[in-house]
Write a protein that holds these residues in place. Structure first.
Motif, short mmCIF file in Angstrom:
data_model
loop_
_atom_site.label_atom_id
_atom_site.label_comp_id
_atom_site.label_asym_id
_atom_site.label_seq_id
_atom_site.Cartn_x
_atom_site.Cartn_y
_atom_site.Cartn_z
N LEU A 86 0.92 -1.05 -0.11
CA LEU A 86 -0.03 0.11 -0.13
C LEU A 86 0.88 1.21 -0.09
O LEU A 86 1.71 1.45 1.00
CB LEU A 86 -0.94 -0.27 1.18
CG LEU A 86 -1.80 1.33 1.37
CD1 LEU A 86 -2.88 1.33 0.17
CD2 LEU A 86 -2.49 1.16 2.75
N THR A 109 0.99 5.18 0.22
CA THR A 109 -0.02 6.07 0.89
C THR A 109 0.89 7.34 1.51
O THR A 109 1.68 7.28 1.60
CB THR A 109 -0.57 5.41 2.07
OG1 THR A 109 -1.47 6.27 2.99
CG2 THR A 109 0.43 4.83 3.38
N CYS A 124 -6.56 6.90 1.54
CA CYS A 124 -5.74 5.92 1.94
C CYS A 124 -5.99 5.32 3.39
O CYS A 124 -5.90 4.14 3.26
CB CYS A 124 -4.45 6.70 2.52
SG CYS A 124 -3.49 7.33 0.72
N LYS A 129 -6.50 1.15 3.99
CA LYS A 129 -6.10 0.32 4.85
C LYS A 129 -6.77 -0.26 5.84
O LYS A 129 -6.79 -1.38 6.21
CB LYS A 129 -4.71 1.47 5.66
CG LYS A 129 -4.24 0.79 6.71
CD LYS A 129 -3.39 2.01 7.33
CE LYS A 129 -2.54 1.51 8.62
NZ LYS A 129 -2.95 0.58 9.51
N SER A 154 5.21 4.90 2.77
CA SER A 154 4.79 6.38 2.97
C SER A 154 5.87 7.37 2.51
O SER A 154 5.75 8.49 2.86
CB SER A 154 4.09 6.47 3.86
OG SER A 154 4.88 6.39 5.22
N PHE A 170 -3.11 9.04 -4.83
CA PHE A 170 -2.97 7.97 -3.68
C PHE A 170 -4.52 7.65 -3.04
O PHE A 170 -5.49 8.50 -3.39
CB PHE A 170 -2.38 8.75 -2.54
CG PHE A 170 -0.88 8.81 -3.26
CD1 PHE A 170 0.09 7.75 -3.18
CD2 PHE A 170 -0.50 9.94 -3.86
CE1 PHE A 170 1.33 8.12 -3.71
CE2 PHE A 170 0.91 10.22 -4.07
CZ PHE A 170 1.57 9.21 -4.07
N PRO A 171 -4.60 6.35 -2.62
CA PRO A 171 -3.38 5.35 -2.65
C PRO A 171 -3.26 4.78 -3.86
O PRO A 171 -4.12 4.55 -4.76
CB PRO A 171 -4.14 4.42 -1.44
CG PRO A 171 -5.76 4.58 -1.79
CD PRO A 171 -5.91 6.02 -2.06
#
Length: 71
Positions: free
Chosen positions: A4, A6, A12, A16, A30, A43-44
């Protein structure tokens, strides 16, 4: 492998939370420099085995995982 990407935005956080609720294992990236180097501008991003999905597609994928695992 699932990653992921983010920046901590509301979308995001939604993605998650969905991943966590479905108990899907993933890593988080990140670091802004890494995100910039990858060329991401939205994003994400959810990367699944090398395929990058933006929020809508990623959300659909996560939802489908719940359907496949529900028994």
């Amino acid at each position: 492998m699932i990653t992921l990407y983010t920046i901590g935005c509301p979308q995001c956080d939604v993605l998650k939370a969905k991943l966590d609720k479905k108990h899907i294992k993933y890593s988080i990236v990140s670091d802004r420099e890494t995100l910039k180097q990858k060329g991401f501008t939205v994003f994400p991003i959810l990367e699944i085995d090398g395929k990058c999905l933006e929020f809508i597609e990623a959300n659909k994928w996560v939802n489908a995982q719940g359907e496949q695992n529900a028994n």
